[in-house]
Design a protein around this motif. Structure first.
Motif, PDB file in Angstrom:
ATOM      1  N   LEU A  13      -6.749   7.233  17.464  1.00  0.00           N
ATOM      2  CA  LEU A  13      -7.989   6.939  17.147  1.00  0.00           C
ATOM      3  C   LEU A  13      -8.480   5.615  16.944  1.00  0.00           C
ATOM      4  N   THR A  14      -7.635   4.819  17.114  1.00  0.00           N
ATOM      5  CA  THR A  14      -7.583   3.282  16.678  1.00  0.00           C
ATOM      6  C   THR A  14      -8.442   2.501  18.041  1.00  0.00           C
ATOM      7  N   THR A  15      -9.188   1.907  17.491  1.00  0.00           N
ATOM      8  CA  THR A  15      -9.930   0.814  18.306  1.00  0.00           C
ATOM      9  C   THR A  15      -9.044  -0.403  18.316  1.00  0.00           C
ATOM     10  N   VAL A  16      -8.660  -0.698  17.243  1.00  0.00           N
ATOM     11  CA  VAL A  16      -7.829  -2.147  17.243  1.00  0.00           C
ATOM     12  C   VAL A  16      -6.497  -1.796  16.471  1.00  0.00           C
ATOM     13  N   LEU A  17      -5.248  -1.887  17.042  1.00  0.00           N
ATOM     14  CA  LEU A  17      -4.168  -2.034  16.133  1.00  0.00           C
ATOM     15  C   LEU A  17      -3.789  -3.500  16.229  1.00  0.00           C
ATOM     16  N   SER A  18      -3.818  -3.867  14.890  1.00  0.00           N
ATOM     17  CA  SER A  18      -2.990  -5.140  14.470  1.00  0.00           C
ATOM     18  C   SER A  18      -1.567  -5.017  13.910  1.00  0.00           C
ATOM     19  N   ALA A  19      -0.873  -5.902  14.541  1.00  0.00           N
ATOM     20  CA  ALA A  19       0.671  -5.574  14.112  1.00  0.00           C
ATOM     21  C   ALA A  19       1.363  -6.855  14.443  1.00  0.00           C
ATOM     22  N   THR A  20       2.613  -6.803  14.100  1.00  0.00           N
ATOM     23  CA  THR A  20       3.452  -7.946  14.239  1.00  0.00           C
ATOM     24  C   THR A  20       4.375  -7.343  15.106  1.00  0.00           C
ATOM     25  N   VAL A  21       5.457  -8.275  15.893  1.00  0.00           N
ATOM     26  CA  VAL A  21       6.154  -7.775  16.830  1.00  0.00           C
ATOM     27  C   VAL A  21       7.393  -6.488  16.297  1.00  0.00           C
ATOM     28  N   PRO A  22       7.897  -6.927  15.325  1.00  0.00           N
ATOM     29  CA  PRO A  22       8.811  -5.603  14.519  1.00  0.00           C
ATOM     30  C   PRO A  22       8.055  -4.659  14.659  1.00  0.00           C
ATOM     31  N   GLU A  23       6.941  -4.391  14.140  1.00  0.00           N
ATOM     32  CA  GLU A  23       6.046  -3.337  13.987  1.00  0.00           C
ATOM     33  C   GLU A  23       5.642  -2.612  15.194  1.00  0.00           C
ATOM     34  N   VAL A  24       5.582  -3.316  16.234  1.00  0.00           N
ATOM     35  CA  VAL A  24       5.366  -2.655  17.414  1.00  0.00           C
ATOM     36  C   VAL A  24       6.637  -1.925  18.131  1.00  0.00           C
ATOM     37  N   LYS A  25       7.670  -2.644  17.953  1.00  0.00           N
ATOM     38  CA  LYS A  25       8.902  -2.168  18.235  1.00  0.00           C
ATOM     39  C   LYS A  25       9.229  -0.887  17.614  1.00  0.00           C
ATOM     40  N   LEU A  26       9.122  -1.028  16.192  1.00  0.00           N
ATOM     41  CA  LEU A  26       9.368   0.164  15.231  1.00  0.00           C
ATOM     42  C   LEU A  26       8.542   1.567  15.931  1.00  0.00           C
ATOM     43  N   LEU A  27       7.206   1.225  16.322  1.00  0.00           N
ATOM     44  CA  LEU A  27       6.475   2.292  16.968  1.00  0.00           C
ATOM     45  C   LEU A  27       7.026   2.637  18.314  1.00  0.00           C
ATOM     46  N   LEU A  28       7.284   2.003  19.084  1.00  0.00           N
ATOM     47  CA  LEU A  28       7.696   2.284  20.494  1.00  0.00           C
ATOM     48  C   LEU A  28       9.175   2.809  20.467  1.00  0.00           C
ATOM     49  N   ASP A  29       9.956   2.398  19.442  1.00  0.00           N
ATOM     50  CA  ASP A  29      11.359   2.989  19.321  1.00  0.00           C
ATOM     51  C   ASP A  29      11.212   4.484  18.877  1.00  0.00           C
ATOM     52  N   ASP A  30      10.300   4.437  17.998  1.00  0.00           N
ATOM     53  CA  ASP A  30       9.877   6.003  17.476  1.00  0.00           C
ATOM     54  C   ASP A  30       9.521   6.864  18.367  1.00  0.00           C
ATOM     55  N   ALA A  31       8.764   6.312  19.463  1.00  0.00           N
ATOM     56  CA  ALA A  31       8.051   6.937  20.571  1.00  0.00           C
ATOM     57  C   ALA A  31       9.021   7.176  21.628  1.00  0.00           C
ATOM     58  N   GLY A  32      10.382   6.630  21.636  1.00  0.00           N
ATOM     59  CA  GLY A  32      11.418   6.878  22.748  1.00  0.00           C
ATOM     60  C   GLY A  32      11.144   5.946  23.698  1.00  0.00           C
TER      61      GLY A  32
ATOM     62  N   SER B 153       0.756  -1.164  -0.003  1.00  0.00           N
ATOM     63  CA  SER B 153       0.043   0.063  -0.076  1.00  0.00           C
ATOM     64  C   SER B 153       0.813   1.134   0.123  1.00  0.00           C
ATOM     65  N   VAL B 154       0.385   2.173  -0.554  1.00  0.00           N
ATOM     66  CA  VAL B 154       1.181   3.590  -0.839  1.00  0.00           C
ATOM     67  C   VAL B 154       0.970   4.662   0.011  1.00  0.00           C
ATOM     68  N   TYR B 155       1.629   4.465   1.218  1.00  0.00           N
ATOM     69  CA  TYR B 155       1.259   5.820   2.172  1.00  0.00           C
ATOM     70  C   TYR B 155       2.420   6.810   2.298  1.00  0.00           C
ATOM     71  N   THR B 156       1.914   8.244   2.295  1.00  0.00           N
ATOM     72  CA  THR B 156       2.655   9.303   2.671  1.00  0.00           C
ATOM     73  C   THR B 156       2.189  10.092   3.977  1.00  0.00           C
TER      74      THR B 156
ATOM     75  N   SER C  45       8.575  10.428   8.355  1.00  0.00           N
ATOM     76  CA  SER C  45       7.148  11.169   8.381  1.00  0.00           C
ATOM     77  C   SER C  45       5.902  10.421   8.634  1.00  0.00           C
ATOM     78  N   VAL C  46       6.226   9.246   7.733  1.00  0.00           N
ATOM     79  CA  VAL C  46       4.818   8.322   7.715  1.00  0.00           C
ATOM     80  C   VAL C  46       4.763   7.544   9.144  1.00  0.00           C
ATOM     81  N   LEU C  47       5.990   7.102   9.788  1.00  0.00           N
ATOM     82  CA  LEU C  47       5.739   6.475  10.877  1.00  0.00           C
ATOM     83  C   LEU C  47       5.382   7.446  11.907  1.00  0.00           C
TER      84      LEU C  47
END
Length: 262
Positions: A134-153, A83-86, A122-124
């Motif tokens: 705004l999310t009711t259910v976040l569906s993710a894998t472990v690496p994706e969750v880690k990516l979000l947490l790392d980005d949030a510090g 999917s193309v996201y900006t 910028s997308v992350l």
């Protein structure tokens, strides 16, 4: 009684097993009306090669507006690898969600982050700051969750156990989603079986589940359809924990019966 409706934002793929086509087929099995808005367009160049490019924001906005006219009970964001996201398209989705009131919003980060190329910072950031609250259910894998947490510090070690995975889920809840589903799919070629694991973190204690099913056809990518099945169950009025359990059973029954999307 009118059919329930789900709006899916993602991309059209060449396969019936991925993308918006797969979402539609899953939702049809639940008797759900599906509206779609594609983040990418495809065309063929002079040599007849397929080209994929980002859908203009206005085109995406119009598709979403058209999709919600009939009333939407669940808004599912992203449905396909590639999917193309900006940053602009993510902000558009956040703006739509802030103005409207949907019963449920599902965000599947696998389709945003697992595209074969690095996720633009910028997308992350816009996903983390604008969509997750705004999310009711976040569906993710472990690496994706880690990516979000790392980005949030937020420092959380890579999990070594299923309990560590649950800790990851609870940690990413601090970024805004009401529920976090972390899923994993393992295909055993020798045994011709697929094992589906998931950890669901919500208001209470995490739910941890796993099941192994016979998969003689060697079908992979089952987990990509889980968010669509969750959306269907939510649209039919179940709560999140029941919707997640039912979604996994839906895939298990489909594969173990030998009937899968051709």
């Amino acid at each position: 009684m009118a059919k329930q409706s789900v709006l899916v934002v993602g991309s059209l793929d060449m396969s019936n097993r991925t993308g918006l086509q797969a979402d539609q087929r899953v939702l049809e099995k639940y008797n759900i009306v599906t509206a779609i808005a594609s983040t990418r367009l495809t065309t063929k160049d002079s040599s007849n090669s397929l080209e994929i490019f980002e859908a203009p924001l206005e085109s995406l906005r119009n598709a979403i507006d058209e999709g919600v006219k009939g009333g939407v009970s669940v808004f599912k964001i992203v449905s396909s690898l590639g999917s193309v996201y900006t940053e602009e398209s993510v902000l558009l989705l956040a703006t739509v969600l802030e103005k409207a009131h949907y019963a449920s919003v599902i965000v599947d980060t696998e389709a945003i982050f697992k595209t074969g190329r690095p996720t633009p910072p910028s997308v992350l950031r816009s996903v983390r700051e604008k969509l997750l609250p705004l999310t009711t259910v976040l569906s993710a894998t472990v690496p994706e969750v880690k990516l979000l947490l790392d980005d949030a510090g937020i420092p959380v070690a890579y999990p070594k156990s299923i309990e560590d995975v649950a800790l990851l889920g609870k940690s990413v809840q601090a970024l805004g989603p009401q529920h976090v589903l972390i899923k994993r799919e393992i295909f055993d070629e020798g045994a011709k079986t697929t094992t589906l694991h998931y950890v669901l973190c919500g208001p209470g204690e995490p739910v941890i589940a796993a099941s192994t099913i016979e998969n003689v056809r060697g079908v992979t990518g089952l987990s990509y359809l889980i968010p669509s099945a969750i959306a269907a169950n939510l649209a039919n009025g179940t709560d999140v924990s029941v919707a997640v359990s039912a979604a996994f059973k839906f895939l298990q029954d489909m594969v173990s019966s030998g009937v899968y999307f051709e």
